[in-house]
Design an enzyme around this catalytic site. Structure first.
Site, PDB file in Angstrom:
ATOM      1  N   GLU A 117       0.827  -1.139  -0.018  1.00  0.00           N
ATOM      2  CA  GLU A 117      -0.003  -0.171  -0.114  1.00  0.00           C
ATOM      3  C   GLU A 117       0.868   1.306  -0.082  1.00  0.00           C
ATOM      4  O   GLU A 117       2.147   1.086   0.305  1.00  0.00           O
ATOM      5  CB  GLU A 117      -0.889   0.034   1.330  1.00  0.00           C
ATOM      6  CG  GLU A 117      -0.292   0.076   2.693  1.00  0.00           C
ATOM      7  CD  GLU A 117      -0.950   0.165   3.597  1.00  0.00           C
ATOM      8  OE1 GLU A 117      -2.072   1.094   3.611  1.00  0.00           O
ATOM      9  OE2 GLU A 117      -0.769  -0.678   4.674  1.00  0.00           O
ATOM     10  N   LYS A 119       2.153   4.593   1.456  1.00  0.00           N
ATOM     11  CA  LYS A 119       2.653   5.041   2.816  1.00  0.00           C
ATOM     12  C   LYS A 119       2.531   6.397   2.793  1.00  0.00           C
ATOM     13  O   LYS A 119       3.210   7.388   2.196  1.00  0.00           O
ATOM     14  CB  LYS A 119       3.988   4.943   3.479  1.00  0.00           C
ATOM     15  CG  LYS A 119       4.134   5.265   4.827  1.00  0.00           C
ATOM     16  CD  LYS A 119       5.449   4.800   5.290  1.00  0.00           C
ATOM     17  CE  LYS A 119       5.623   5.227   6.536  1.00  0.00           C
ATOM     18  NZ  LYS A 119       5.754   6.575   6.936  1.00  0.00           N
ATOM     19  N   ASP A 121       1.686  10.439   4.042  1.00  0.00           N
ATOM     20  CA  ASP A 121       2.354  11.296   4.864  1.00  0.00           C
ATOM     21  C   ASP A 121       1.411  12.058   5.606  1.00  0.00           C
ATOM     22  O   ASP A 121       0.909  12.971   5.163  1.00  0.00           O
ATOM     23  CB  ASP A 121       3.252  12.322   3.964  1.00  0.00           C
ATOM     24  CG  ASP A 121       4.182  13.051   4.884  1.00  0.00           C
ATOM     25  OD1 ASP A 121       4.557  12.766   5.960  1.00  0.00           O
ATOM     26  OD2 ASP A 121       4.764  13.964   4.476  1.00  0.00           O
ATOM     27  N   TYR A 227      -7.771   7.488   5.090  1.00  0.00           N
ATOM     28  CA  TYR A 227      -7.436   6.042   4.465  1.00  0.00           C
ATOM     29  C   TYR A 227      -7.360   4.848   5.615  1.00  0.00           C
ATOM     30  O   TYR A 227      -6.579   5.337   6.208  1.00  0.00           O
ATOM     31  CB  TYR A 227      -6.389   5.858   3.370  1.00  0.00           C
ATOM     32  CG  TYR A 227      -6.748   6.464   2.049  1.00  0.00           C
ATOM     33  CD1 TYR A 227      -7.979   5.667   1.380  1.00  0.00           C
ATOM     34  CD2 TYR A 227      -6.116   7.134   1.177  1.00  0.00           C
ATOM     35  CE1 TYR A 227      -8.416   6.132  -0.035  1.00  0.00           C
ATOM     36  CE2 TYR A 227      -6.388   7.473   0.022  1.00  0.00           C
ATOM     37  CZ  TYR A 227      -7.619   6.965  -0.593  1.00  0.00           C
ATOM     38  OH  TYR A 227      -7.921   7.336  -1.764  1.00  0.00           O
ATOM     39  N   LYS A 318      11.043   3.134   1.792  1.00  0.00           N
ATOM     40  CA  LYS A 318      10.991   4.552   1.805  1.00  0.00           C
ATOM     41  C   LYS A 318      11.317   4.791   0.378  1.00  0.00           C
ATOM     42  O   LYS A 318      12.196   4.358  -0.260  1.00  0.00           O
ATOM     43  CB  LYS A 318      12.004   5.194   2.822  1.00  0.00           C
ATOM     44  CG  LYS A 318      11.505   4.718   4.212  1.00  0.00           C
ATOM     45  CD  LYS A 318      10.168   5.672   4.776  1.00  0.00           C
ATOM     46  CE  LYS A 318      10.262   7.428   5.019  1.00  0.00           C
ATOM     47  NZ  LYS A 318      10.462   7.419   6.455  1.00  0.00           N
ATOM     48  N   CYS A 412      23.918  45.627 -13.038  1.00  0.00           N
ATOM     49  CA  CYS A 412      23.782  44.598 -13.838  1.00  0.00           C
ATOM     50  C   CYS A 412      25.191  43.718 -13.735  1.00  0.00           C
ATOM     51  O   CYS A 412      26.225  44.400 -14.136  1.00  0.00           O
ATOM     52  CB  CYS A 412      23.259  44.623 -15.093  1.00  0.00           C
ATOM     53  SG  CYS A 412      23.587  43.204 -16.124  1.00  0.00           S
ATOM     54  N   CYS A 415      26.445  43.619 -17.447  1.00  0.00           N
ATOM     55  CA  CYS A 415      26.876  44.858 -18.471  1.00  0.00           C
ATOM     56  C   CYS A 415      26.892  46.174 -17.525  1.00  0.00           C
ATOM     57  O   CYS A 415      27.325  47.259 -17.990  1.00  0.00           O
ATOM     58  CB  CYS A 415      25.737  45.207 -19.440  1.00  0.00           C
ATOM     59  SG  CYS A 415      24.165  45.890 -18.628  1.00  0.00           S
ATOM     60  N   CYS A 430      17.552  44.560 -15.521  1.00  0.00           N
ATOM     61  CA  CYS A 430      18.357  45.217 -15.916  1.00  0.00           C
ATOM     62  C   CYS A 430      18.061  46.144 -17.046  1.00  0.00           C
ATOM     63  O   CYS A 430      17.161  45.968 -17.792  1.00  0.00           O
ATOM     64  CB  CYS A 430      19.669  44.080 -16.603  1.00  0.00           C
ATOM     65  SG  CYS A 430      20.682  44.926 -17.751  1.00  0.00           S
ATOM     66  N   CYS A 436      23.052  44.977 -23.070  1.00  0.00           N
ATOM     67  CA  CYS A 436      23.514  43.678 -22.201  1.00  0.00           C
ATOM     68  C   CYS A 436      23.781  42.597 -22.947  1.00  0.00           C
ATOM     69  O   CYS A 436      22.934  41.826 -23.441  1.00  0.00           O
ATOM     70  CB  CYS A 436      22.371  43.726 -21.002  1.00  0.00           C
ATOM     71  SG  CYS A 436      23.023  42.409 -19.730  1.00  0.00           S
TER      72      CYS A 436
HETATM   73  O1  JCF Z   1       0.231   5.178   5.534  1.00  0.00           O
HETATM   74  C1  JCF Z   1       0.786   5.184   6.571  1.00  0.00           C
HETATM   75  N1  JCF Z   1       1.299   6.130   6.889  1.00  0.00           N
HETATM   76  C2  JCF Z   1       0.782   3.931   7.340  1.00  0.00           C
HETATM   77  C3  JCF Z   1       1.319   3.685   8.417  1.00  0.00           C
HETATM   78  C4  JCF Z   1       0.107   2.585   6.816  1.00  0.00           C
HETATM   79  C5  JCF Z   1      -0.043   1.652   7.546  1.00  0.00           C
HETATM   80  O2  JCF Z   1      -0.438   0.529   6.776  1.00  0.00           O
HETATM   81  C6  JCF Z   1       0.692   1.453   8.809  1.00  0.00           C
HETATM   82  C7  JCF Z   1       1.323   2.743   9.373  1.00  0.00           C
HETATM   83  C8  JCF Z   1       2.051   2.630  10.673  1.00  0.00           C
HETATM   84  C9  JCF Z   1       1.839   1.237  11.230  1.00  0.00           C
HETATM   85  N2  JCF Z   1       0.849   0.177   9.384  1.00  0.00           N
HETATM   86  C10 JCF Z   1       1.146   0.290  10.588  1.00  0.00           C
HETATM   87  C11 JCF Z   1       1.141  -1.094  11.293  1.00  0.00           C
END
Ligand code: JCF
Length: 677
Positions: A117, A119, A121, A227, A318, A412, A415, A430, A436
């Site tokens: 899936e 991740k 932020d 989500y 990451k 400038c 020039c 300028c 120039c």
């Molecule tokens: O989307 C995320 N930041 C995310 C964090 C998704 C996950 O399935 C996670 C998580 C943090 C811990 N699952 C766990 C167990």
């Protein structure tokens, strides 16, 4: 108050059920069955009923999302099942090691499959449902104890107040990530700036700052979404034996589950998922910092257990960071084609967003002031997608003593002419004009560019030499260049000199639109050049136009109108123009076509990404021939975007503006349909 009847109660009940269903279709399935106006009508009707009979109000009524009074402080929540965090891997080798650890520990030959899936932020939250009713929402906190943010979470349309369907346990704790989509964050930051409030540095901070508000009315105004990705405490019922099946069940009960989630049979397939998502990172509506892999079978998860705070059955893979810290070594000022003086940051090289960055634009002096940037500062550099790296903020606490402020030079750097900055303008310029060399060089580079006069082989290095040696002082001089003088330049043999002379000669055969664009009139891009060429048809007609008549041309605004008139009023420009025409630059006479009769005359299109069956330029020429305006940037005026492979920020922008996006195949059918192929 007037006591409610049984029929009022039934109506309120029915309205709530309909609103819940519409909400689910809109936010979870992304497939509304009724227009917003219908939703609003039902909502207003329920509101009126509840106002007349407050005894009809229930906790799960959609009218009750906002309305709780501000808190003095958040209560603490003990998580009954700890909220874990994730360990990270940063490359394929570490991912394989993760898989190997799992197989070693399970000491079994059974295949182990994974769920992959994105991740997000954002901020992890826990949502507790008792008999299907949302009763408590909490932050992760330290994993053991979080904060009770129930009233704030209720304001999110994507948090179900009551579960749908059946078969859910009587006590169910669902976990997920609350995040702010990119477009929402940009909009919020704009609002924050206008109100003089501080902006959020990233979506995580924005989500956290918005959820940790004591007044839920503030949270309600923030574009937060949820989500769900897992479960915590469960009692009074059972759940499926696989993570993937649990996610499917959560979807049926009314939770939003990321549609990008996929299964993978092994680490190699996980890696493929990672690569594919990384390539699409910029086109997603939300920021992700990587992907998460989880062992699908819960029985295996249980056997694997966890170490300190992180499960052994899941890992975060990451993406390369898009933000990095480095040091500002110096600020230099570059002079552009129109004389615009741009401060450019010279940075200690830093690896960010997949490349090494040593320069970043600072845009203008307003930006320098906004950042309060000093030479020697430690700065945060952002490189997202293929966009130019920029400095997003400085870390003032790391500023060395006596770090000099950045000042606009008076003269400038190229020039020596005075640099001026008009009242209310962000851009400093300028004043040297074509005296120039920097402006002259940029003007020539623009003139010969592929989309303009298309002079093949006239690269930047050659232009620099032509101007520095005095062989060329204006674009008109290009047409009297002799092969012999070119051959005398560095890294230029006789053969390439001959070739360049031929390419220059060939460029004389052009189009009115390309020629106008090539002149480099301020604010006259390709689309405007096309409009002018179509409207005036001949150069003479355009030269006779005054500001008033230009303003009557559709899509020509006051700024372009003034720039066009001023450009042609300058004796120097008229002289260059005359010399270009004397050099026999020519274009086909206008065909007496009614542009508005062309099939795409009402469309403004954008091409992005790489096309496989023809070049973007060729595609653009075809579309223009069909009457479309082809623009280089996506705005609210864009009719549609055609995206090839590896489309980046333009695609994301189109998606955030709700502009239709089509594939290369659809572009090809369009061209075929109109007889261009
Ligand atoms: O989307 C995320 N930041 C995310 C964090 C998704 C996950 O399935 C996670 C998580 C943090 C811990 N699952 C766990 C167990």
């Amino acid at each position: 108050m007037n006591h409610s009847s049984a029929s009022d109660r039934e109506e309120a009940q029915a309205l709530r059920a309909q609103l819940q269903e519409h909400n689910y279709r809109y936010y979870v399935l992304d497939d509304p069955s009724v227009p917003d106006s219908e939703y609003d009508r039902l909502f207003q009707r329920l509101l009126a009923l509840e106002q007349a009979h407050p005894d009809l109000i229930t906790q799960d009524s959609p009218t009750q999302r906002v309305g709780a009074a501000p808190l003095a402080a958040f209560k603490q929540v003990q998580h009954r099942v700890p909220m874990l965090s994730l360990d990270n891997v940063f490359n394929a080798a570490e991912l394989l090691a993760f898989e190997k650890r799992i197989h070693d520990r399970l000491k079994s030959e059974v295949p182990v499959d994974f769920v992959c899936e994105p991740k997000l932020d954002g901020l992890a939250v826990s949502l507790l449902y008792r008999d299907g009713l949302f009763v408590q929402g909490a932050t992760r906190g330290d994993g053991e104890t979080g904060e009770d943010i129930t009233q704030n979470l209720r304001t999110l349309s994507t948090v179900p107040l009551r579960l749908m369907g059946e078969g859910f346990p009587s006590e169910l704790e669902v976990r997920g990530e609350v995040y702010m989509p990119k477009a929402g964050l940009a909009e919020l930051n704009q609002r924050q700036t206008s109100a003089g409030d501080k902006t959020f540095a990233n979506p995580r901070n924005a989500a956290a700052g918005s959820l940790r508000q004591l007044d839920p009315r503030i949270t309600a105004k923030r574009p937060l979404e949820l989500y769900c990705y897992g479960i915590g405490h469960v009692a009074g019922g059972t759940l499926p034996a696989r993570h993937s099946a649990i996610l499917a069940a959560l979807g049926k009960w009314g939770f939003r589950v990321n549609p990008e989630i996929r299964s993978a049979a092994n680490a190699a397939e996980c890696q493929r998922y990672y690569d594919a998502l990384l390539a699409r990172r910029d086109a997603l509506a939300y920021d992700i910092d990587g992907v998460v892999y989880k062992v699908d079978e819960l029985a295996l998860q249980q056997r694997l257990g966890f170490v300190s705070r992180a499960p052994r059955w899941a890992i975060a893979h990451k993406f390369p960071a898009q933000e990095e810290i480095t040091r500002l070594l110096d600020v230099e000022f570059q002079v552009g084609r129109t004389g615009a003086v741009t401060p450019v940051a010279r940075l200690e090289p830093v690896y960010v967003g997949g490349v090494t960055v040593s320069n970043a634009t600072l845009h203008n002096m307003d930006e320098v002031a906004r950042l309060d940037i000093h030479v020697g500062d430690t700065v945060v550099v952002l490189r997202a997608g293929d966009v130019i790296p920029r400095i997003v903020r400085v870390l003032p606490e790391r500023r060395p003593p006596y770090a000099p402020v950045v000042m606009l030079p008076a003269a400038c750097p190229v020039c020596g002419s005075a640099i001026t900055r008009e009242e209310g303008e962000a851009v400093a310029r300028c004043s040297g004009g074509l005296f120039c060399p920097a402006q002259t060089k940029e003007a020539i580079k623009h003139f010969s560019a592929r989309r303009a006069m298309d002079i093949d082989g006239l690269g930047d290095k050659i232009v620099d030499q032509l101007v520095d040696t005095g062989l060329v002082a204006s674009v008109a001089d290009l047409y009297s260049l002799a092969s012999a003088s070119l051959a005398a330049l560095e890294r230029m043999g006789e053969k390439s000199a001959d070739k360049l002379v031929a390419a220059i000669a060939k460029s004389r055969n052009t189009t009115f639109q390309r020629f106008l664009f090539a002149l480099g009139i301020r604010e006259v891009g390709e689309a405007t050049a096309q409009t002018l060429a179509r409207h005036y048809e001949t150069l003479d007609a355009l030269l006779r136009a005054d500001e008033a008549s230009l303003l009557e041309v559709p899509d020509i605004g006051p700024v372009s109108a003034r720039n066009i008139v001023q450009f042609f009023a300058q004796p120097h420009n008229r002289e260059v123009l005359d010399r270009l025409l004397a050099a026999e630059i020519h274009w086909p006479a206008p065909v007496k076509a009614d542009v508005s009769a062309l099939p795409l005359s009402d469309q403004t299109l954008v091409l992005t990404g790489s096309l496989s069956q023809l070049s973007r330029d060729e595609a653009g020429d075809h579309l223009r021939a069909l009457g479309a305006k082809v623009s280089g940037s996506v705005s609210k005026n864009t009719t549609a975007v055609y995206a090839g492979e590896k489309a980046g920020s333009k695609l994301a922008r189109a998606e955030s503006l709700g502009i239709p996006v089509y594939t290369e195949d659809e572009l090809m059918s369009l061209l075929r349909e109109h007889g261009r192929l």
